[in-house]
Enzyme design. Sequence first.
Site, short mmCIF file in Angstrom:
data_model
loop_
_atom_site.label_atom_id
_atom_site.label_comp_id
_atom_site.label_asym_id
_atom_site.label_seq_id
_atom_site.Cartn_x
_atom_site.Cartn_y
_atom_site.Cartn_z
N ARG A 162 -2.42 3.49 -1.15
CA ARG A 162 -1.95 2.80 -2.36
C ARG A 162 -3.14 2.24 -3.17
O ARG A 162 -3.09 1.14 -3.69
CB ARG A 162 -0.98 1.66 -2.00
N SER A 230 9.12 -1.00 -3.18
CA SER A 230 8.46 -1.60 -2.03
C SER A 230 7.48 -2.67 -2.49
O SER A 230 6.57 -2.38 -3.26
CB SER A 230 7.71 -0.53 -1.22
N GLU A 325 2.04 -4.78 -2.63
CA GLU A 325 1.75 -3.51 -3.31
C GLU A 325 1.91 -3.70 -4.82
O GLU A 325 1.31 -2.99 -5.60
CB GLU A 325 2.73 -2.45 -2.80
#
Length: 329
Positions: A162, A230, A325
């Site tokens: 990520r 998420s 995230e």
Amino acid sequence: MTIANNISLLPYNTFGIDVRAKVVAEYSSVTELTELLQRYRGERLLAVGEGSNLLFTGDFDGVVLVSRMCRAKALKETETEVWIEAESGLKLDELIAQLVDMNLTGMENLSYIPGTVGASAVQNVGAYGVEVKDVIEQVETVEVATSRTRVFTNKECHYGYRDSVFKNDLQGQYIVTKVVYRLQKGGELHTNYGGLKDIQAQTAQEVRDAVIAIRRTKLPEVGELGSAGSFFKNPIVPTAQANELLQRYPAMPHYVVEDGIKIPAAWLIEQCGWKGKGLGGAEVYEKQPLVIVNRQHATASDIMHLAQAIVDSVNDTFGINIYPEVNYI
């Protein structure tokens, strides 16, 4: 090109946070983008896709740049591969649907992830054992300071979990305009991760259908319940620490990765009792503890306080740090 002043950012973030921007400018070509960069030189700038990975913490005193470049085309092909160039404003899932129709494999596991092509290349989105970096050949950008075009190879993007160079050393310095993907013609399918292990897929379309079905059972629909998908990254811990935890929690799911052992953040959060609970108007989604939702007109403060409480709880219980995230703006 469209330019609006003092405008609500509700249409530009999936969390449903009602803050305002000094300017929102939408562009449909690289030429229009460079014109905007020259016009607003010296202003605070923020390039967004669908705003599906952002949390606006207050009004944005600057210019929000939104790509409406939405075309895709094949650049070249061989007997086994096809190179597809997609523009930054194209929705990632729309692109994947087109690729699957062409029986091109490599991105079907990323189906139904909200966001655009440009944002996915910055974030290195991933799901079900696949990351977009696995198929990115190059990323075309415009440098904010000079308005010059620069093309980054996959290696130059410094992709990680990520993560990319656009989120670190070069944050805010380049705006993605196009991404070139290298896809396979009827290539190998990846169905050995999570819920995909139970399917007997023979085509990319079958994998895509399975991924969409799984995501629909676990995640709120964009537009129906505010969220950013998420919220936390899955932590990677040293093997020794994971082994110690497995002594205490033999059923703990875990995956061997290059840097250690990946443990699902959703499992950690659920073990701490957060599933379905909240603070203020923010709540941990009852179907997927990795997701924080805007249940009752949550403020950014509600969401940040809930996120921090979860981080503290996981650290106190497991000695593991988990990180958002989602990008706080």
